[in-house]
Design an enzyme around this catalytic site. Structure first.
Site, PDB file in Angstrom:
ATOM      1  N   TYR A 199      41.008 -26.765  18.688  1.00  0.00           N
ATOM      2  CA  TYR A 199      41.941 -26.571  19.864  1.00  0.00           C
ATOM      3  C   TYR A 199      41.373 -27.511  20.812  1.00  0.00           C
ATOM      4  O   TYR A 199      40.362 -27.999  20.831  1.00  0.00           O
ATOM      5  CB  TYR A 199      42.020 -25.054  20.325  1.00  0.00           C
ATOM      6  CG  TYR A 199      40.723 -24.554  20.823  1.00  0.00           C
ATOM      7  CD1 TYR A 199      39.429 -24.413  20.209  1.00  0.00           C
ATOM      8  CD2 TYR A 199      40.794 -24.431  22.238  1.00  0.00           C
ATOM      9  CE1 TYR A 199      38.323 -23.896  20.879  1.00  0.00           C
ATOM     10  CE2 TYR A 199      39.550 -23.934  22.945  1.00  0.00           C
ATOM     11  CZ  TYR A 199      38.400 -23.968  22.299  1.00  0.00           C
ATOM     12  OH  TYR A 199      37.043 -23.359  22.869  1.00  0.00           O
ATOM     13  N   GLU A 241      24.270 -23.846  26.043  1.00  0.00           N
ATOM     14  CA  GLU A 241      25.273 -24.140  27.134  1.00  0.00           C
ATOM     15  C   GLU A 241      25.889 -22.711  27.513  1.00  0.00           C
ATOM     16  O   GLU A 241      25.214 -21.448  27.064  1.00  0.00           O
ATOM     17  CB  GLU A 241      26.360 -24.901  26.500  1.00  0.00           C
ATOM     18  CG  GLU A 241      27.023 -24.342  24.990  1.00  0.00           C
ATOM     19  CD  GLU A 241      27.936 -25.314  24.522  1.00  0.00           C
ATOM     20  OE1 GLU A 241      28.670 -26.278  25.188  1.00  0.00           O
ATOM     21  OE2 GLU A 241      28.158 -25.381  23.245  1.00  0.00           O
TER      22      GLU A 241
HETATM   23  N1  PMP Z   1      31.022 -25.653  25.948  1.00  0.00           N
HETATM   24  C1  PMP Z   1      31.647 -24.675  25.571  1.00  0.00           C
HETATM   25  C2  PMP Z   1      31.368 -23.883  24.314  1.00  0.00           C
HETATM   26  C3  PMP Z   1      33.327 -24.548  25.970  1.00  0.00           C
HETATM   27  O1  PMP Z   1      34.110 -23.774  25.348  1.00  0.00           O
HETATM   28  C4  PMP Z   1      33.544 -25.362  27.061  1.00  0.00           C
HETATM   29  C5  PMP Z   1      35.142 -25.489  27.412  1.00  0.00           C
HETATM   30  N2  PMP Z   1      36.096 -25.939  26.534  1.00  0.00           N
HETATM   31  C6  PMP Z   1      32.797 -26.353  27.607  1.00  0.00           C
HETATM   32  C7  PMP Z   1      31.424 -26.452  27.173  1.00  0.00           C
HETATM   33  C8  PMP Z   1      33.230 -27.074  28.703  1.00  0.00           C
HETATM   34  O2  PMP Z   1      33.975 -28.386  28.027  1.00  0.00           O
HETATM   35  P1  PMP Z   1      34.917 -29.125  28.855  1.00  0.00           P
HETATM   36  O3  PMP Z   1      34.234 -29.794  30.045  1.00  0.00           O
HETATM   37  O4  PMP Z   1      35.616 -30.239  27.828  1.00  0.00           O
HETATM   38  O5  PMP Z   1      36.147 -28.107  29.118  1.00  0.00           O
END
Ligand code: PMP
Length: 301
Positions: free
Chosen positions: A44, A193
């Protein structure tokens, strides 16, 4: 044929996109034999549209291509077509500021763990959700609390799959503790994270730190953009992991993601970070990131 209706309450869009059709959400359905439903065999993306324009569209599409390739799922349409459908979703739902959730699964097949011998057509679903910029601004001004929680996820967190149970449990633990985000901690005690964002600190030496890219974290689009923005502002990030104790004694901390932009972290496991208010580096990155949003979408705060 058995079908599961996609039901729920607004602010989710009234019109959704399912396998080539725009449908009222209450009439949309996917098969119970969809491999996304049975095996989480799908990927996704979440794209943010502000002022009717997508933010970092090509970076999201590049990551989608990588996720699909990692699972050997053929892209169901080209990038131009994705953009057309997303624009239609915005228009048909009369949205200007919204996230568009895009999910692609391997498709429908008789249940068997291995890939089907004859690849089914990938199943594609999109749904939009109104995005509340004012609520984000409040969080950016006040800062948010995070808690630590063990990283229970699998070993390919770099693929943006719909397999999110570890993330779900981390977010729920945060919610139950009255925090916004769960910072997941690996077996060595380092933060990987957040459950849906990347984790950053400004350490005691004033260095901007975030974990390096590898299979144990998602390559966040906002991580990439904020890294560039920070480098241009002469505070290039250092890719070095940190522990919860280091984060608690850091000068500043923040999270970064598509829907949280840069949001200050002012408390970790109940301990205030710095003086417990958003710090100067974080506030500067927030301003710079909104300038990036303005350049990309024309959206002005
Ligand atoms: N880490 C995880 C596990 C996430 O689900 C997200 C959100 N998509 C992010 C980091 C941040 O990614 P992005 O900046 O692409 O939204």
């Amino acid at each position: 044929m058995c079908a599961v209706p996609l039901v729920g309450e607004s602010p989710v869009s009234r019109i959704v996109y399912v396998n080539g059709q725009f449908l009222p959400r209450a009439h949309a359905s996917v098969s119970i034999e969809d491999r996304g439903y049975q095996f989480s065999d799908g990927v996704y993306e979440v794209c943010l549209f502000l002022n009717g324009k997508p933010l970092d569209f090509h970076l999201h599409m590049d990551r989608l291509d990588r996720s699909l390739a990692a699972l050997s799922i053929n892209p169901p349409m080209g990038r131009g077509a994705f953009k057309v459908v997303m624009d239609q979703m915005m228009r048909r739902n009369r949205l200007r500021d919204a996230t568009i959730y895009l999910q692609i699964t391997r498709g429908v097949a008789r249940r068997d763990h291995a890939f089907p011998a004859f690849p089914p057509a990938p199943a594609i679903v999109m749904a939009a959700q109104r995005f509340n910029v004012a609520a984000l601004r409040e969080k950016q001004k006040a800062g948010v609390a995070v808690i630590s929680t063990p990283d229970l996820r699998w070993k390919r967190c770099d693929i943006k799959t719909v397999s999110l149970l570890g993330n779900v449990l981390a977010k729920q633990a945060a919610r139950e503790a009255g925090a916004l985000e769960g910072w997941m901690v690996d077996a060595q005690g380092f933060v990987t994270e957040g459950s849906s964002s990347t984790a950053w600190i400004v350490d005691q030496q004033g260095r901007l730190r975030t974990r390096r890219l590898a299979k144990d974290i998602l390559p966040g689009i906002t991580r990439h953009v904020v890294g560039d923005i920070a480098a241009n502002a002469q505070i290039a990030p250092v890719e070095e992991p940190f522990t919860i104790a280091e984060a608690q004694s850091a000068k500043e901390a923040f999270i970064a993601s598509t829907t949280s932009s840069v949001t200050p972290v002012t408390q970790i496991d109940g301990v205030p970070v710095g003086d417990g208010t958003p710090g100067p580096v974080t506030r500067d990155l927030i301003d710079r990131h909104w300038r990036h949003v303005l350049r990309e979408t024309g959206y002005r705060l």
